[in-house]
Design an enzyme around this catalytic site. Sequence first.
Site, PDB file in Angstrom:
ATOM      1  N   LYS A 224       9.785 -40.727  -2.608  1.00 42.93           N
ATOM      2  CA  LYS A 224       8.551 -40.154  -3.162  1.00 42.93           C
ATOM      3  C   LYS A 224       7.337 -41.067  -2.917  1.00 42.93           C
ATOM      4  CE  LYS A 224      11.081 -39.687  -6.909  1.00 42.93           C
ATOM      5  NZ  LYS A 224      12.410 -39.707  -6.316  1.00 42.93           N
TER       6      LYS A 224
ATOM      7  N   ARG B  19      10.385 -53.819  -5.425  1.00 43.44           N
ATOM      8  CA  ARG B  19      11.077 -54.747  -6.327  1.00 43.44           C
ATOM      9  C   ARG B  19      11.072 -56.130  -5.682  1.00 43.44           C
ATOM     10  NH1 ARG B  19      10.276 -51.766  -9.787  1.00 43.44           N
ATOM     11  NH2 ARG B  19      11.730 -50.689 -11.167  1.00 43.44           N
TER      12      ARG B  19
ATOM     13  N   ASP C 177       3.094 -56.867  -5.641  1.00 45.62           N
ATOM     14  CA  ASP C 177       2.951 -56.382  -7.016  1.00 45.62           C
ATOM     15  C   ASP C 177       4.207 -56.696  -7.811  1.00 45.62           C
ATOM     16  OD1 ASP C 177       1.499 -54.890  -9.054  1.00 45.62           O
ATOM     17  OD2 ASP C 177       3.061 -53.370  -8.829  1.00 45.62           O
TER      18      ASP C 177
ATOM     19  N   GLU D  45       9.890 -62.335 -11.697  1.00 43.57           N
ATOM     20  CA  GLU D  45       8.711 -61.929 -12.458  1.00 43.57           C
ATOM     21  C   GLU D  45       8.953 -61.813 -13.957  1.00 43.57           C
ATOM     22  OE1 GLU D  45       8.148 -58.019 -10.548  1.00 43.57           O
ATOM     23  OE2 GLU D  45       8.535 -57.087 -12.491  1.00 43.57           O
TER      24      GLU D  45
ATOM     25  N   HIS E  85       2.905 -56.442 -11.380  1.00 45.61           N
ATOM     26  CA  HIS E  85       3.621 -55.176 -11.580  1.00 45.61           C
ATOM     27  C   HIS E  85       2.695 -54.134 -12.217  1.00 45.61           C
ATOM     28  CE1 HIS E  85       8.003 -53.770 -11.482  1.00 45.61           C
ATOM     29  NE2 HIS E  85       7.241 -52.706 -11.496  1.00 45.61           N
ATOM     30  N   GLN E  86       1.602 -53.943 -11.551  1.00 49.91           N
ATOM     31  CA  GLN E  86       0.505 -53.135 -12.082  1.00 49.91           C
ATOM     32  C   GLN E  86       0.414 -51.772 -11.406  1.00 49.91           C
ATOM     33  OE1 GLN E  86      -3.116 -55.399 -11.532  1.00 49.91           O
ATOM     34  NE2 GLN E  86      -4.393 -53.588 -11.764  1.00 49.91           N
TER      35      GLN E  86
ATOM     36  N   PHE F 249       1.976 -49.104 -11.323  1.00 53.64           N
ATOM     37  CA  PHE F 249       2.221 -47.865 -12.081  1.00 53.64           C
ATOM     38  C   PHE F 249       1.110 -47.572 -13.085  1.00 53.64           C
ATOM     39  CE2 PHE F 249       3.145 -49.167 -16.448  1.00 53.64           C
ATOM     40  CZ  PHE F 249       3.147 -50.546 -16.285  1.00 53.64           C
TER      41      PHE F 249
HETATM   42  P1  NAD Z   1      12.929 -42.644  -4.202  1.00 56.10           P
HETATM   43  O1  NAD Z   1      14.312 -42.648  -4.750  1.00 56.10           O
HETATM   44  O2  NAD Z   1      12.145 -41.373  -4.199  1.00 56.10           O
HETATM   45  O3  NAD Z   1      12.932 -43.206  -2.700  1.00 56.10           O
HETATM   46  C1  NAD Z   1      13.615 -44.343  -2.316  1.00 56.10           C
HETATM   47  C2  NAD Z   1      13.969 -44.191  -0.842  1.00 56.10           C
HETATM   48  O4  NAD Z   1      14.568 -45.419  -0.410  1.00 56.10           O
HETATM   49  C3  NAD Z   1      14.979 -43.076  -0.580  1.00 56.10           C
HETATM   50  O5  NAD Z   1      14.518 -42.246   0.464  1.00 56.10           O
HETATM   51  C4  NAD Z   1      16.248 -43.825  -0.190  1.00 56.10           C
HETATM   52  O6  NAD Z   1      17.030 -43.114   0.759  1.00 56.10           O
HETATM   53  C5  NAD Z   1      15.680 -45.087   0.421  1.00 56.10           C
HETATM   54  N1  NAD Z   1      16.603 -46.208   0.480  1.00 56.10           N
HETATM   55  C6  NAD Z   1      17.593 -46.534  -0.405  1.00 56.10           C
HETATM   56  N2  NAD Z   1      18.205 -47.661  -0.002  1.00 56.10           N
HETATM   57  C7  NAD Z   1      17.595 -48.056   1.140  1.00 56.10           C
HETATM   58  C8  NAD Z   1      17.781 -49.146   2.029  1.00 56.10           C
HETATM   59  N3  NAD Z   1      18.726 -50.062   1.812  1.00 56.10           N
HETATM   60  N4  NAD Z   1      16.971 -49.229   3.106  1.00 56.10           N
HETATM   61  C9  NAD Z   1      16.019 -48.291   3.338  1.00 56.10           C
HETATM   62  N5  NAD Z   1      15.795 -47.249   2.527  1.00 56.10           N
HETATM   63  C10 NAD Z   1      16.578 -47.122   1.447  1.00 56.10           C
HETATM   64  O7  NAD Z   1      12.158 -43.787  -5.012  1.00 56.10           O
HETATM   65  P2  NAD Z   1      10.586 -43.940  -5.222  1.00 56.10           P
HETATM   66  O8  NAD Z   1      10.163 -43.147  -6.404  1.00 56.10           O
HETATM   67  O9  NAD Z   1       9.909 -43.710  -3.936  1.00 56.10           O
HETATM   68  O10 NAD Z   1      10.513 -45.472  -5.672  1.00 56.10           O
HETATM   69  C11 NAD Z   1      10.859 -46.513  -4.788  1.00 56.10           C
HETATM   70  C12 NAD Z   1      10.929 -47.819  -5.553  1.00 56.10           C
HETATM   71  O11 NAD Z   1       9.608 -48.181  -5.970  1.00 56.10           O
HETATM   72  C13 NAD Z   1      11.711 -47.749  -6.860  1.00 56.10           C
HETATM   73  O12 NAD Z   1      13.088 -47.925  -6.642  1.00 56.10           O
HETATM   74  C14 NAD Z   1      11.133 -48.897  -7.640  1.00 56.10           C
HETATM   75  O13 NAD Z   1      11.884 -50.057  -7.391  1.00 56.10           O
HETATM   76  C15 NAD Z   1       9.733 -49.062  -7.072  1.00 56.10           C
HETATM   77  N6  NAD Z   1       8.667 -48.779  -8.045  1.00 56.10           N
HETATM   78  C16 NAD Z   1       7.737 -49.721  -8.293  1.00 56.10           C
HETATM   79  C17 NAD Z   1       6.716 -49.460  -9.206  1.00 56.10           C
HETATM   80  C18 NAD Z   1       5.617 -50.461  -9.513  1.00 56.10           C
HETATM   81  O14 NAD Z   1       4.907 -50.312 -10.502  1.00 56.10           O
HETATM   82  N7  NAD Z   1       5.430 -51.490  -8.708  1.00 56.10           N
HETATM   83  C19 NAD Z   1       6.681 -48.243  -9.869  1.00 56.10           C
HETATM   84  C20 NAD Z   1       7.653 -47.284  -9.558  1.00 56.10           C
HETATM   85  C21 NAD Z   1       8.649 -47.559  -8.647  1.00 56.10           C
END
Ligand code: NAD
Length: 342
Positions: free
Chosen positions: A153, A230, A254, A259, A291-292, A294
């Site tokens: 996403k 992450r 971020d 952290e 970690h901002q 979101f």
């Molecule tokens: P999502 O599940 O929609 O998409 C993750 C994608 O990564 C999927 O298409 C999956 O197939 C792929 N994937 C899984 N393992 C993989 C690998 N080893 N190599 C390559 N691709 C791989 O998740 P999302 O909603 O897009 O979120 C992604 C990440 O963003 C979350 O897991 C979270 O850690 C991080 N996140 C950070 C914040 C923030 O505030 N900084 C906020 C929300 C999410």
Amino acid sequence: MIRVAMFDTKSYDEDSFRKNCPDEVEITYFPVKLNKDSVILANGFDAVCTFVNDTVDEEVANKLYDYGVKMIALRCAGFDSIDVKACYEKICVVRVPAYSPEAIAEHAIALLMTSVRRIHKAYNRTKEFNFSLNNLVGFNLYGKTVGVIGTGKIGKAFINICNGFGMRVLAYDKFPSEGIKAEYVSLDELLAQSDIISLHCPLTDENTHMINNGTIAKMKKGVIILNTSRGGLINANDLVDGIKSRQIGAACMDVYEEEGDLFFNDKSGHILDDDVMARLLTMPNVIVTSHQAFLTEEALDNISSTTIDNIVRFFKYGERSNEVCYRCEKYDECSSKRVKGC
Ligand code: NAD
């Protein structure tokens, strides 16, 4: 009444949950993180609500189960903080899979733009009435190649913005999707061809430290690394080495592996114990936000309403909405189809 213990709460959490909380749910807000020392606070609650730096390892999961806690409601998307296997068949783990992918994607772009146009430096200069442009030369994003790791996403939202900038977009994903406006390539090809690399995959055992000395050596010299996913995806010591050797041109972070003890807290006036972060912060081509990504009004509202909905559906109707099930390879695809779990 459904009693929920919410951990690691800040004022903005309380504000948005109070706004969306129905009468049948009673939330107690604990500012401390959930871990083995604080888990006793969960005794007597039906559910705990956790965030990214709470720790539910096997020991904590077993204690929660003993205390009668039936649900862990993550108020975030990533679930690497939870031992989902230890929770299996004991505690239902739910999350907010998509509260605002655009919020994170836009923050990644904000970091990138700040870095390549030196906005952080210009801001400080003009505040001091220094209107010189020396050493502020940036570069265009138009025509550059960006490599996106993880096209879920957030990755997709990021790709859409990059296309708007006129960038060439490469992508790598373990499970490529249809309809992504990018060219899927192998990880090695992405590393070799990208001027900018942005991480948007979850942290798993398999990809921990996927950015390390070995993969950094395969990148283009001067590459910009963006991490809004992450911290554990990057070996931070290797990142420091890569920046010192000039292999990495800039890093925008971020998230950071260590952290937990730093981010979300005001540490000004303290000595920083973390030498790696201290080193990174001395580097002019490193930008850190805590970690901002979101933190938008829209995202907070979606987080609180979805979390409450997940809780109410489970306790009132027995539905496992947005469950994280360790037995399913793509976690968020199982929940809506099952009532009792795998
Ligand atoms: P999502 O599940 O929609 O998409 C993750 C994608 O990564 C999927 O298409 C999956 O197939 C792929 N994937 C899984 N393992 C993989 C690998 N080893 N190599 C390559 N691709 C791989 O998740 P999302 O909603 O897009 O979120 C992604 C990440 O963003 C979350 O897991 C979270 O850690 C991080 N996140 C950070 C914040 C923030 O505030 N900084 C906020 C929300 C999410």
